[in-house]
Design a protein around this motif. Structure first.
Motif, short mmCIF file in Angstrom:
data_model
loop_
_atom_site.label_atom_id
_atom_site.label_comp_id
_atom_site.label_asym_id
_atom_site.label_seq_id
_atom_site.Cartn_x
_atom_site.Cartn_y
_atom_site.Cartn_z
N GLY B 86 0.68 -1.67 -0.42
CA GLY B 86 0.29 -0.34 0.15
C GLY B 86 0.60 1.27 -0.03
N ALA B 87 1.79 1.31 0.45
CA ALA B 87 2.79 2.50 1.07
C ALA B 87 3.97 3.05 -0.69
N LEU B 88 3.62 1.86 -1.62
CA LEU B 88 3.78 2.29 -2.96
C LEU B 88 3.17 1.77 -3.65
N ALA B 89 1.73 2.02 -3.28
CA ALA B 89 0.81 1.38 -4.48
C ALA B 89 1.02 2.00 -6.01
N GLU B 90 1.68 3.25 -5.92
CA GLU B 90 2.09 4.00 -6.93
C GLU B 90 2.80 2.88 -7.87
N ARG B 91 3.49 2.23 -8.11
CA ARG B 91 3.94 1.43 -8.54
C ARG B 91 3.83 0.56 -8.99
N THR B 92 3.77 0.08 -10.45
CA THR B 92 3.59 -1.37 -11.63
C THR B 92 4.33 -2.19 -10.85
N LYS B 93 3.54 -3.68 -10.43
CA LYS B 93 3.77 -5.14 -9.98
C LYS B 93 4.00 -5.60 -11.01
N ILE B 94 5.80 -6.09 -11.21
CA ILE B 94 5.75 -7.12 -12.22
C ILE B 94 5.80 -8.46 -11.10
N HIS B 95 5.73 -9.40 -11.70
CA HIS B 95 5.70 -10.70 -11.12
C HIS B 95 7.03 -11.67 -12.56
N ALA B 96 8.47 -11.29 -11.50
CA ALA B 96 9.14 -11.31 -11.80
C ALA B 96 10.30 -11.48 -10.71
N GLY B 97 11.29 -12.68 -11.42
CA GLY B 97 12.83 -12.62 -10.72
C GLY B 97 13.56 -11.27 -11.01
#
Lengths: 87, 284
Positions: B86-97
């Motif tokens: 929630g604190a970094l909600a403005e970032r895109t989350k990618i399933h990645a190593g």
């Protein structure tokens, strides 16, 4: 498409350039499109001031082509219209 | 009272409890990673044993009473991640190593069970600085791995025997490969005696896991628009909207060399990854 019509791209398109083309985000319909370089050239000419049948001649001039790419432009305009990116 | 401090990127959590099993739970999942990300939020969570169970409080607010310490530990763990994301909600989350090698940062993008964790674990024991096996956060072309212990399956231990030898307590008979049932082991690189440092920065090379096969691993150049499509399929938009999502993904793809990785045996995978990282850099 009627050649005397001056197509215009819809509002709210966000264009993201890549090495092999462009990714267009269409906010109104929340859709993502991939366009190759040629399609983007045609899209950029769709500003409401250039008639559809003028676009092949302009591309011929701009890129020093042997012949105006009439069929290719017509096909591209059809696709852009089908995708809802121009009207 | 037993106490633990846990940093998850922008959040630092202070957890206190009078229940030793809760601390054991947290010690089994908290990452030891040294993180460069500045702490922007601090939260306090507390678990107290009461007559009817374990009461959980978060920043003074009651979060409920759990029947047993395992449930209380699970609730605390869930809240840590929810608050951290929630604190970094403005970032895109990618399933990645995410890892670096000789100063070059790379991502391995792929859907669940595509082989990300197995490959990242192999790279870890081969000397790569692996920062995460599953999730990265992206904004303005820069990524940071989400600090989570590596979620390896016992099957991975068979494929990367170096890990099984170093952490024999994690080893055991491989689970069946049934889709509904396998155990996830929370591996911390420090258990292997390896440093775990999570930095952030632009991405030099992107690998999109294509499919798995039996032969040697192959890396082939991936067209940008295919990479964008692949990453978008494995990511979630930021809170700032879907236009920002597309922009984020295009920015990271534009600045990196992209490869489709057809994952075969792991030794050739390591060689293929090294080879791609040694190729001349792509200018953004």
């Amino acid at each position: 498409m009627d050649g005397s019509h001056a197509p215009k791209q819809i509002e709210g398109l966000e264009v993201n350039k890549l090495a092999d083309g462009y990714i267009i985000y269409e906010a109104n319909r929340d859709r993502v499109h991939y366009l190759n370089h040629t399609a983007v050239l045609v899209l950029e000419m769709c500003n409401g001031n250039v008639k559809a049948d003028e676009i092949p001649r302009l591309l011929k001039q701009a890129y020093d082509l042997a012949e105006p790419p009439t069929a290719e432009v017509a096909e591209c305009l059809d696709k852009l219209r089908d995708e809802g990116l121009i009207r | 009272m037993l106490e633990r401090s846990i940093q998850l990127l922008a959040c630092e959590f202070h957890v206190s409890t009078d229940a030793e099993p809760v601390v054991r739970w947290l010690d089994g999942v908290r990452p030891s990673a040294v993180q460069d990300h500045p702490v922007l939020h601090r939260h306090r969570l507390e678990v107290r044993r009461e007559a009817d169970g374990y009461r959980v409080r978060e920043d003074g607010q009651d979060r409920g009473v759990m029947a047993d310490p395992g449930e209380a530990g699970a609730l605390v763990e869930r809240r840590l991640h929810e608050l951290a994301f929630g604190a970094l909600a403005e970032r895109t989350k990618i399933h990645a190593g995410c890892a670096t090698w000789k100063g070059r940062r790379f991502l391995v993008v792929g859907q669940g069970r595509a082989g990300k964790t197995t490959l990242m674990t192999k790279l870890l024991v081969e000397g790569f600085s692996v920062e995460g096996d599953e999730m990265v956060l992206l904004r303005d072309g820069r990524v940071v791995a989400y600090p989570r212990r590596f979620g390896i399956r016992r099957r991975t231990l068979a494929l990367v025997p170096e890990v099984g030898a170093l952490v024999p307590h994690l080893s055991g008979p491989p689970d069946s490969d049934e889709p509904d049932g396998y155990q996830i082991l929370a591996l911390d690189p420090s258990q292997l005696g390896l440093p775990w440092h999570i930095g952030s920065g632009p991405v030099d090379v992107l690998f999109l896991l294509d499919r798995r096969h039996q032969g040697p691993t192959r890396a082939t150049a991936c067209p940008d628009h295919v990479m964008v499509q692949g990453i978008m399929a494995q990511s979630n938009p930021p809170s700032t909207g879907r236009a920002a999502w597309v922009r984020d993904v295009c920015t990271v793809v534009r600045g990196a060399a992209g490869y489709l990785l057809t994952l075969g045996d792991l030794d050739t995978a390591v060689s293929a990854v090294r080879q791609c990282l040694e190729a001349p850099a792509v200018n953004a």
